[in-house]
Design an enzyme around this catalytic site. Structure first.
Site, PDB file in Angstrom:
ATOM      1  N   LYS A 186       8.925  -9.953 -20.036  1.00  0.00           N
ATOM      2  CA  LYS A 186       9.002  -8.548 -20.450  1.00  0.00           C
ATOM      3  C   LYS A 186       9.203  -7.701 -19.200  1.00  0.00           C
ATOM      4  O   LYS A 186       8.267  -7.430 -18.452  1.00  0.00           O
ATOM      5  CB  LYS A 186       7.733  -8.101 -21.170  1.00  0.00           C
ATOM      6  CG  LYS A 186       7.945  -6.768 -21.878  1.00  0.00           C
ATOM      7  CD  LYS A 186       6.748  -5.864 -21.879  1.00  0.00           C
ATOM      8  CE  LYS A 186       6.562  -5.057 -20.637  1.00  0.00           C
ATOM      9  NZ  LYS A 186       7.634  -4.117 -20.284  1.00  0.00           N
ATOM     10  N   GLU A 262      -0.818  -9.690  -9.912  1.00  0.00           N
ATOM     11  CA  GLU A 262      -0.393  -9.023  -8.675  1.00  0.00           C
ATOM     12  C   GLU A 262      -0.518  -7.537  -8.938  1.00  0.00           C
ATOM     13  O   GLU A 262       0.317  -6.947  -9.632  1.00  0.00           O
ATOM     14  CB  GLU A 262       1.066  -9.394  -8.346  1.00  0.00           C
ATOM     15  CG  GLU A 262       1.285 -10.870  -8.039  1.00  0.00           C
ATOM     16  CD  GLU A 262       0.722 -11.288  -6.690  1.00  0.00           C
ATOM     17  OE1 GLU A 262       0.295 -10.414  -5.909  1.00  0.00           O
ATOM     18  OE2 GLU A 262       0.694 -12.496  -6.429  1.00  0.00           O
ATOM     19  N   CYS A 296       3.710  -1.970  -3.732  1.00  0.00           N
ATOM     20  CA  CYS A 296       2.282  -2.269  -3.692  1.00  0.00           C
ATOM     21  C   CYS A 296       1.831  -2.526  -2.263  1.00  0.00           C
ATOM     22  O   CYS A 296       0.673  -2.340  -1.923  1.00  0.00           O
ATOM     23  CB  CYS A 296       1.984  -3.478  -4.564  1.00  0.00           C
ATOM     24  SG  CYS A 296       3.050  -4.866  -4.167  1.00  0.00           S
ATOM     25  N   GLU A 393      -3.498   4.913  -4.816  1.00  0.00           N
ATOM     26  CA  GLU A 393      -2.167   4.450  -4.437  1.00  0.00           C
ATOM     27  C   GLU A 393      -1.211   5.645  -4.511  1.00  0.00           C
ATOM     28  O   GLU A 393      -1.082   6.264  -5.570  1.00  0.00           O
ATOM     29  CB  GLU A 393      -1.743   3.380  -5.450  1.00  0.00           C
ATOM     30  CG  GLU A 393      -0.973   2.270  -4.868  1.00  0.00           C
ATOM     31  CD  GLU A 393      -0.601   1.212  -5.908  1.00  0.00           C
ATOM     32  OE1 GLU A 393      -0.858   1.369  -7.110  1.00  0.00           O
ATOM     33  OE2 GLU A 393      -0.011   0.215  -5.484  1.00  0.00           O
TER      34      GLU A 393
END
Ligand code: NAP
Length: 491
Positions: A186, A262, A296, A393
């Site tokens: 997906k 992850e 990331c 983040e």
């Protein structure tokens, strides 16, 4: 040379627009489609099928039906398929780069870099496919023999984010193929086109029907939710935010699924007083501005020793200020648009919060007016230590700088986060560099290096940055389980 509209139309016309189920591209059962936009212009690139739960079930049916025969194929044959796919992606590097720039926004030069990085997973795992070794030994009491083998875990659900449309897919698909697992992929709804084109490459490379099924969707949770509780699914490999990863871990619990996660990061970038400052600035540019900061692994906090903070800030700010924002397909654009208005607004909210608490914008500091979701490359000085921008983040081209007094304080600040993906350390003292490896709570460390991603290395985090590793010799293990056969010796 400018990319012509004809070239763009021809490439988009080649992208499969259906769902890939059991080797066939087909419409969604509901007939629904959705539009994929260019974030540099807001224009619709193409419309593709929008999978629902019935399509996901059909995809898992195909993956489950293909599993036994696929697991029985010769490892060399699986490796050869990956090797052919590597050659095909490399031959079409310019097409893949352009497609990623169109749907995701990154500058073409960076998209070419991702094609290299992403395709190398295919080559690496084509080599690893034939090295899933077990062992044979005599039991300590000498009365039996122990045979240990590695087997594919079985059908996997792979969920990928929008920021690296090719590499995040190949980093999962390649080891799964090498191990002998079948898959339902997906891709992110914002950037599914690269995965669609790549899936066709895998079919052309000889991947049997049903091994890889692809279900782009705008209703992720509703579409994939039932798969997680289907006993035929054996593994979930997810790359995305910590928030969604946490929810998926809970959803995967009833089925006791194998999981690889992850997740997000909040990377500290440490510059010590003995660092080569020019090298640190070069590393900082890569660690911060690659992918517009939408990575990331992006450096999220610059922690600089107080004795070199002024020099580093001055040189880094000058380098950042020299970068140009603009559509990724235009030559001379260093920084493309952010993925959507929501992301751009979130970045600006964090910057505004820090500035209102006393931070100073040394360059940049706001969105770029006009079409697309561009944000000025920004450096913030004098950032208060309790600012949100140091906790969350950022996912944008913004670099907050904080100074520290000594090594203990640097380590304390660096580790003061629930994340633990990567840290960057600049020092010319090898002992200090190795000591940082021991003291920093991260799955990866860039020592005088602003980029750590490498298909031959184990990528992954600790703490709330995730579980498991992708790439390296570790990567295939995520798709294998260990079986032990005890052999009695009647003699
Ligand atoms: P995200 O919102 O968590 O989405 C990631 C993927 O999960 C997308 O395909 C998304 O689908 C899907 N998803 C969302 N909710 C879901 C649900 N309930 N069930 C099943 N699937 C669901 O993350 P993102 O915004 O795409 O990506 C950015 C994040 O990824 C950042 O936090 C970044 O740090 C992280 N990331 C981590 C790594 C790593 O290796 N550690 C690498 C790259 C990115 P839709 O998009 O279609 O809704």
């Amino acid at each position: 040379m400018a990319v012509s509209p004809e070239r763009i139309s021809a490439l988009l016309a080649e992208v499969p627009t259906g769902l890939l189920i059991d080797g066939q591209w087909r419409p969604a059962a509901s007939g629904q489609r959705f539009a994929v936009e260019n974030p540099a212009t807001g224009e619709v690139l193409v419309e593709i099928a929008d999978a629902g739960a019935a399509d996901a079930a059909a995809a898992l049916d195909a993956a489950a039906a293909a599993q036994e025969a696929w697991a029985a194929t010769a490892p060399r044959e699986r490796g050869e398929i990956l090797r052919r796919a590597f050659t095909a992606v490399t031959d079409r590097a310019e097409d893949f780069a352009l497609l990623m720039t169109l749907e995701m926004g990154k500058p073409l030069a960076e998209a070419r870099g991702e094609v290299t990085y992403g395709s190398e997973f295919l080559r690496w795992f084509s080599e690893e496919a034939v090295r899933a070794f077990g062992r044979y030994s005599i039991a300590p009491d000498g009365k039996s023999r122990l045979l240990v083998t590695k087997k594919p875990v079985g059908p996997c659900l792979l969920i990928t984010p929008w920021n690296f449309p090719l590499a995040m897919a190949t980093r999962k698909i390649a080891p799964a193929v090498a191990a002998g697992c079948t898959m339902v992929l997906k891709p992110a709804a914002l950037t599914p086109l690269t995965a669609q084109l790549f899936a066709q490459i895998m079919l052309d490379a000889g991947l049997p029907a049903g091994v890889l099924n692809v279900i782009p969707t705008t209703t992720a949770g509703a579409t994939t939710g039932d798969l997680l509780v289907d006993p035929r699914l054996r593994k979930l490999s997810f790359t995305g935010s910590t928030e969604v990863g946490r929810a998926l871990l809970a959803d995967a619990a009833p089925n006791i699924l194998r999981t690889s996660m992850e997740l997000g990061g909040n990377a500290p970038f440490l510059v010590f007083e003995d660092a080569d400052i020019d090298a640190a600035v070069t590393g900082a540019m890569a660690a911060k501005l690659r992918n517009m900061g939408e990575a990331c692994t992006a450096a999220n906090r610059f922690l600089v020793h107080e004795s070199v903070a002024e020099e580093f800030s001055r040189k880094f700010t000058a380098a950042v200020a020299a970068k140009h924002t603009g559509p990724g397909i235009e030559e001379g654009s260093d920084i493309g648009p952010l993925i959507d208005a929501k992301s751009r607004d979130k970045v600006h909210e964090l910057v505004s919060d820090a500035v209102s608490a006393g931070a100073v914008a040394l360059t940049g500091g706001g969105p770029v007016a006009g079409q697309g979701y561009f944000y000025q490359p920004t450096v913030l000085g004098q950032v208060p230590q309790d600012s949100r921008i140091l906790q969350e983040e950022i996912f944008g081209p913004v670099a907050p700088i904080v100074s520290f007094r000594d090594e203990d304080e640097a380590v304390r600040l660096a580790n003061a986060t629930e994340y633990g993906l990567v840290a960057y350390v600049y020092t010319q003292d090898l002992n200090r560099g190795l000591r940082m490896g021991e003291r920093l709570e991260t799955g990866m460390l860039g020592l005088n290096a602003g980029v750590v991603s490498n298909p031959a290395a184990p990528f992954g985090g600790v703490k709330q940055s995730g579980l498991g590793r992708e790439g390296g010799v570790e990567g295939i293990e995520e798709y294998l389980y260990t079986q032990y056969i005890g052999i009695a010796d009647p003699a």
